[in-house]
Design an enzyme around this catalytic site. Structure first.
Site, PDB file in Angstrom:
ATOM      1  N   ILE A  64       9.592 -22.568  65.645  1.00  0.00           N
ATOM      2  CA  ILE A  64       9.013 -22.284  64.329  1.00  0.00           C
ATOM      3  C   ILE A  64       8.830 -23.579  63.537  1.00  0.00           C
ATOM      4  O   ILE A  64       7.785 -23.805  62.906  1.00  0.00           O
ATOM      5  CB  ILE A  64       9.904 -21.300  63.539  1.00  0.00           C
ATOM      6  CG1 ILE A  64      10.051 -19.977  64.301  1.00  0.00           C
ATOM      7  CG2 ILE A  64       9.322 -21.048  62.153  1.00  0.00           C
ATOM      8  CD1 ILE A  64       8.748 -19.222  64.495  1.00  0.00           C
ATOM      9  N   TYR A  65       9.825 -24.434  63.579  1.00  0.00           N
ATOM     10  CA  TYR A  65       9.741 -25.714  62.859  1.00  0.00           C
ATOM     11  C   TYR A  65       8.589 -26.555  63.390  1.00  0.00           C
ATOM     12  O   TYR A  65       7.785 -27.094  62.619  1.00  0.00           O
ATOM     13  CB  TYR A  65      11.066 -26.470  63.019  1.00  0.00           C
ATOM     14  CG  TYR A  65      11.048 -27.865  62.442  1.00  0.00           C
ATOM     15  CD1 TYR A  65      11.116 -28.060  61.068  1.00  0.00           C
ATOM     16  CD2 TYR A  65      10.974 -28.989  63.270  1.00  0.00           C
ATOM     17  CE1 TYR A  65      11.101 -29.340  60.525  1.00  0.00           C
ATOM     18  CE2 TYR A  65      10.966 -30.267  62.742  1.00  0.00           C
ATOM     19  CZ  TYR A  65      11.023 -30.433  61.366  1.00  0.00           C
ATOM     20  OH  TYR A  65      10.998 -31.703  60.833  1.00  0.00           O
ATOM     21  N   SER A  66       8.486 -26.668  64.704  1.00  0.00           N
ATOM     22  CA  SER A  66       7.412 -27.468  65.304  1.00  0.00           C
ATOM     23  C   SER A  66       6.046 -26.884  64.954  1.00  0.00           C
ATOM     24  O   SER A  66       5.093 -27.622  64.664  1.00  0.00           O
ATOM     25  CB  SER A  66       7.593 -27.519  66.824  1.00  0.00           C
ATOM     26  OG  SER A  66       6.750 -28.495  67.407  1.00  0.00           O
TER      27      SER A  66
END
Length: 303
Positions: free
Chosen positions: A189-191
């Protein structure tokens, strides 16, 4: 005949691009090896944060004579940082805002423009780091990551860009991540959110150019490797192949890059070249790089 002329036109356009590109490439190479001058930002207003990288950058800009506007959802941290900067003679203000909310950001812009004045250098630094696989990420938390990491850039830029265009001066900075260039499997999700930031900045830069604003409104997208800003980052990266960056050194590199009007800053610089070269190869070759050079299997390993 029309098809033939269209093909000829395309060939001519390609040739034109090649001819025009040569001096640009030569100029870029020369600039990369010669020291660049730093622009004077004394008296300009810049946004910062109350913690971590946003705080470190704010301190460096304050030392160069900037007025620092600290915007953070943690008002106590923003006020504490503002107090520290004032104690060393800087002009600093603290404001609370949830920068993922358009309503909060729009209200913030009205308050800032009427009290402190228009922002000259907008640093979009808000972000949530989370190391987890997709299936192990809570849906509500995943939504919060996407809101903060993406919407904050869009809304802050949208509300402060108008005054920059009106004043014919401005610089928009996005703190993205190496995960926006190189997909990080342990933080899906962060990437994803950081790829969105990179795409947003690319589109924004081109929009400003086509609208004729790029001569006086600059953009900078920053993609650092992992920074030791929080304990959970250090704890997760048990065996990183490359050294984790310090907050102070990262802030210094970013500030110097902004003052040199760089449109892209990778930290460390060789990552940008390495990722671009890697992406020229088939997926299986890229995976070999991940296995043998990046060593993703060992990243979170204690063994």
């Amino acid at each position: 005949m029309n098809v033939f002329m269209e093909k000829v036109s395309i060939v001519v356009d390609f040739a034109t691009v090649l001819v025009l590109a040569v001096p640009i490439v030569i100029y870029t190479i020369i600039r990369s090896v010669l020291p660049r001058s730093l622009k004077d930002v004394a008296g300009q207003k810049i946004t910062g944060g109350g913690n971590g990288l946003g705080k470190a950058m704010a301190a460096q800009f304050a030392a160069r004579g900037c007025t620092v506007i600290l915007v953070d959802i943690d008002l106590a941290a923003a006020e504490r940082t503002a107090s520290e900067l004032k104690n060393v003679g800087a002009e600093a203000y603290a404001f609370r805002a949830d920068v993922s909310s358009y309503e909060h950001v729009a209200a913030l812009a009205i308050e800032l423009n009427s009290t402190v004045g228009p922002i000259d250098i907008l640093v979009n630094n808000a972000g949530i780091v989370n190391f987890n696989s997709l299936q192990n990420t809570n849906e509500e938390f995943a939504g919060r990551i996407l809101d903060v990491n993406i919407k904050s850039h869009v809304w802050m830029t949208k509300v402060f860009l108008e005054k920059m265009i009106e004043n014919k001066r401005g610089h928009i900075v996005a703190i993205s991540s190496m995960s926006g260039m190189y997909a990080f499997p342990w933080a899906v999700i962060y990437s994803t959110s950081k790829y969105a930031v990179n795409g947003f900045m690319s589109a924004l830069t081109e929009q400003l150019r086509l609208q004729g604003h790029s001569k006086y409104i600059r953009t900078t997208c920053v993609c650092p490797y992992y920074i030791a800003t929080r304990k959970d980052i250090v704890d997760f990266l048990k065996k990183p192949r490359f050294e984790i960056l310090t907050t102070e050194r990262t802030a210094q590199v970013i500030v110097e890059g902004i003052l040199q009007n760089k449109d892209f800053i990778a930290i460390p610089p060789f990552f940008e070249i390495g990722v671009k070269i890697m992406q020229l190869f088939p997926l299986r070759v890229q995976q070999l790089v991940r296995d043998y050079i990046i060593r993703e299997y060992d990243l979170n390993s204690s063994n």
